[in-house]
Each structure stands twice: as C-alpha cells, then as structure tokens.
Scaffold this motif. Sequence first.
Motif, mmCIF file in Angstrom:
data_model
loop_
_atom_site.group_PDB
_atom_site.id
_atom_site.type_symbol
_atom_site.label_atom_id
_atom_site.label_comp_id
_atom_site.label_asym_id
_atom_site.label_seq_id
_atom_site.Cartn_x
_atom_site.Cartn_y
_atom_site.Cartn_z
ATOM 1 N N LEU A 66 34.593 40.659 47.796
ATOM 2 C CA LEU A 66 35.615 41.545 47.245
ATOM 3 C C LEU A 66 36.975 41.253 47.852
ATOM 4 O O LEU A 66 38.004 41.323 47.162
ATOM 5 C CB LEU A 66 35.236 43.008 47.470
ATOM 6 C CG LEU A 66 34.154 43.571 46.549
ATOM 7 C CD1 LEU A 66 33.850 45.016 46.913
ATOM 8 C CD2 LEU A 66 34.595 43.487 45.087
ATOM 9 N N ILE A 67 37.023 40.951 49.145
ATOM 10 C CA ILE A 67 38.300 40.620 49.777
ATOM 11 C C ILE A 67 38.895 39.371 49.132
ATOM 12 O O ILE A 67 40.094 39.314 48.811
ATOM 13 C CB ILE A 67 38.111 40.425 51.293
ATOM 14 C CG1 ILE A 67 37.745 41.763 51.956
ATOM 15 C CG2 ILE A 67 39.372 39.846 51.931
ATOM 16 C CD1 ILE A 67 37.412 41.641 53.425
ATOM 17 N N VAL A 68 38.044 38.361 48.937
ATOM 18 C CA VAL A 68 38.520 37.135 48.292
ATOM 19 C C VAL A 68 38.938 37.412 46.851
ATOM 20 O O VAL A 68 39.969 36.922 46.379
ATOM 21 C CB VAL A 68 37.437 36.045 48.352
ATOM 22 C CG1 VAL A 68 37.882 34.792 47.613
ATOM 23 C CG2 VAL A 68 37.098 35.714 49.799
ATOM 24 N N THR A 69 38.152 38.222 46.146
ATOM 25 C CA THR A 69 38.440 38.500 44.741
ATOM 26 C C THR A 69 39.711 39.314 44.586
ATOM 27 O O THR A 69 40.495 39.082 43.657
ATOM 28 C CB THR A 69 37.257 39.238 44.105
ATOM 29 O OG1 THR A 69 36.067 38.464 44.293
ATOM 30 C CG2 THR A 69 37.487 39.441 42.621
ATOM 31 N N VAL A 70 39.912 40.280 45.467
ATOM 32 C CA VAL A 70 41.136 41.088 45.396
ATOM 33 C C VAL A 70 42.362 40.201 45.568
ATOM 34 O O VAL A 70 43.373 40.361 44.867
ATOM 35 C CB VAL A 70 41.105 42.201 46.456
ATOM 36 C CG1 VAL A 70 42.471 42.843 46.613
ATOM 37 C CG2 VAL A 70 40.093 43.273 46.071
ATOM 38 N N GLY A 71 42.279 39.239 46.491
ATOM 39 C CA GLY A 71 43.401 38.323 46.657
ATOM 40 C C GLY A 71 43.666 37.500 45.412
ATOM 41 O O GLY A 71 44.817 37.342 44.993
ATOM 42 N N GLY A 72 42.585 36.984 44.785
ATOM 43 C CA GLY A 72 42.765 36.222 43.557
ATOM 44 C C GLY A 72 43.278 37.070 42.406
ATOM 45 O O GLY A 72 44.161 36.643 41.645
#
Length: 407
Positions: A66-72
């Motif tokens: 989720l952290i990676v996805t939120v950044g993307g």
Amino acid sequence: MRIGAAARRGSPPATGEDAPHAPAAPHWFRSPIDPHQAESDSMLKLDRYLVSEFAQAIFATLVVLLIVTVGGAFTDVLQDIARGRVPAGLMLAQLGLVLLKWLPLILPLAVMLGLMMGVGRLYRDSEMPVISSIGVGPRRMLKPLLLVVGPLVGVVAACSLWLGPWADRVSRQMINDANRSLVMAGLEPGTFTGIPNNGGVIYVSNMSKDGSGLEKIFVYRDAGEGRIDVISANDGKLTVDDSGHRYLTLNRGFQIEGERAGAKDFRLLHYARNEILLPANEARYDPDDPETQPTLQLLGDSSREARAQLHYRIAPPLLALAFALMAVPLARSMPRQARYGRILIGFLAYLIGQNLMTAGRGWLESGRIATALGLWWLVIPVMAIALWLYFTDGRLGRRAAATGAAP
C-alpha cells in the motif's frame, strides 16, 4: 510425629482399616482425560497459531504494498492535475478512489507474498516439519488457511464487482461536475491559471461564489501555426452544452490576434460576445461506458465490451484464491535454504496471470476470443494447477527421495 517415627524405625505402613483416609479428589479430577478432547484442543491451538502467523505476514506485506501503491497513485494524480485532466481541488478524493480501484490488483499479490513469507518462516525455523510429524497435512492446514484467505477473497470480489466500478464511476462524474465550475478547475481570483492541455493562461479579478461568473478577465492562448490571441473582457461566465463541452463566454471586450515571431500584423477586434472553447477533459464521464456500469447492468448487456468487462471483474477473486493455494507449496524450503528465490517465482506467476487477464479482456473486446469462452481459459487452468500443487505438496519430493534411496 508418630507416623514419622514409625517410618524412621522401619515399621511397615498401615494398611486396611488402620490406614488414614486421604481427602476425596474433585469429580473433574477423578474423571479420566478424553484423548479425543485433548487432540481437539491441540488442533484448535494449532489453528489459532497458524491463523495468527498467516494474518500477520499478509498484513505486513499489504502495508508495504500500500505504501508503494500510494506513492504511484499520488504520482499519477499529480500528473493528471499538471496536464489539466483532473482539477486540483479533487486530488485527495481522486487518490482515494484510485486506491479503491487498485485493490483487486494489490490484495491478491499481498495474500500470495504474505503467505509465502509466513510459510517460509515456518520452514526456516523447522516448525513445519514438526507440524507435519503430528499428522497435519495440506488437507488439515486448509482450515486455518481459508480462515485468513476467505475474507480477503471476499474483499477482492467486493472491490472487483462493485466498489471498483463505483469508484471509477464516481471519479469521472466528480471530474465532469467539477469542470462546470472554474473554482474546482483551479481558477482563483488575482492569479494566473493555466488552461488545461497547454491551452493558455487565464486571469480574473473577481469571481462569483459558485465559480461560474467572472469579472475583468484576461486570456492568453496559442491559436496554432505560430499565432497568439490576447483577449480581455469586463465580465463572463462558464457554460457547458449538452454534449459536455465547456465554453468561456466573454462579454464586451477586446481581442488582439497576431504572430508570435515578432511580426507587426496584429488585429484589434472589439466584440460584444465571444465564446472560447476550453480543452475537453479526457476522463469525461460516459454513463454507457462498460467500465463504469454496475455489474448487474453488465449481465443484461450482450455486447463484446460488456462481456469482456464482466469477465474481467469475475476473474480477480478466483485468481486470488488460486494464488493463495499456490503460495503454500511454493514456500517449501529447507531450514537453511534461501527463500527469496521462491518468492520471486511466486511474483512472476502473479505477474503473468495479471498480464494474461488484461490481455484477455482486450482479446474479448476485439473478437479474437469468443465471448462464451471469456477468461475461463485462464482461470480454470490456474486454479487446477494451484489445487494440484497444494494437495500434492511434498509427496513428489518424498517419492523421488524414496526412489533414489531404493537399492
């Protein structure tokens, strides 16, 4: 004291009626222990332990993804805002809706990688061999596995069938409604604001509360072929026609037309009314688009696009269950063996499945695959492979070892 003295002198202990009577034990202590009940309690403790291990591993993996996805997603939303596709005032709302649309893609990967991490830790710490030695095999482990995976598959199904299309529909409708107001489009009194898609610059002195009425307007725009337009007006308003095109209607002003390259052939026009077509937004809301239609509405639509979208929504929860079952045998390793290579294999399997699902939707829309076939050509083989790997976990390895050890 006399009993102790007699014992020290070697006197025989009292028997029969002369022996002192011990207090009676409680009834629950005197009743024999049921071996089946003890085994059931042990299995319940094991189930709770496995559920806890699986849930913690999946939760940790989901947080990282989720952290990676939120950044993307945040980067994509900012790019859309910079290109004028999304009004700046809708950034947070669009970010949340984008994440809701991406959950059917994130959760299956989190479940698969989380289970591989959890089961791999059990093998690394030599806990899985101990669990197998007491008769707990793949069939018995299916219960705690489904207790964790089942609700997550239900969330994937809800997001894929209902919440995802709803989020896409609401997102486009919010953008379409916001384009009717220049306040939501980012126009503020006293500041220069760029027109979407590099259409120019707008400056207004005052604005009505609803963002539709403007006063003292200055517009600079590129007219194409090296020509520019500079427009000024005392007042104006934003209008939208029936087809959704936006017009900036200016009243009582001047327009200067000329070449950008320093030429002196400029024209000064005085007008009573001037309508400027603003660039159309690429994410215009279309209620007939299959991507935004509810799933129940797609069931009654026989078009190729609707059938492709319907199968594209049904496949994610089934693939999520298949990847979860596949994660357990893929995580099998020796205590000192590196486990990240197998995690890479699982990630590649997920990536191939997702790419085939996306490509299959395009093939259905273009007619290269029959609509009756749908995406079952992908879902059924993946599910069959996952079930075969799960229920034969370890058997092939033991057979090979026994064959090699045979004289």
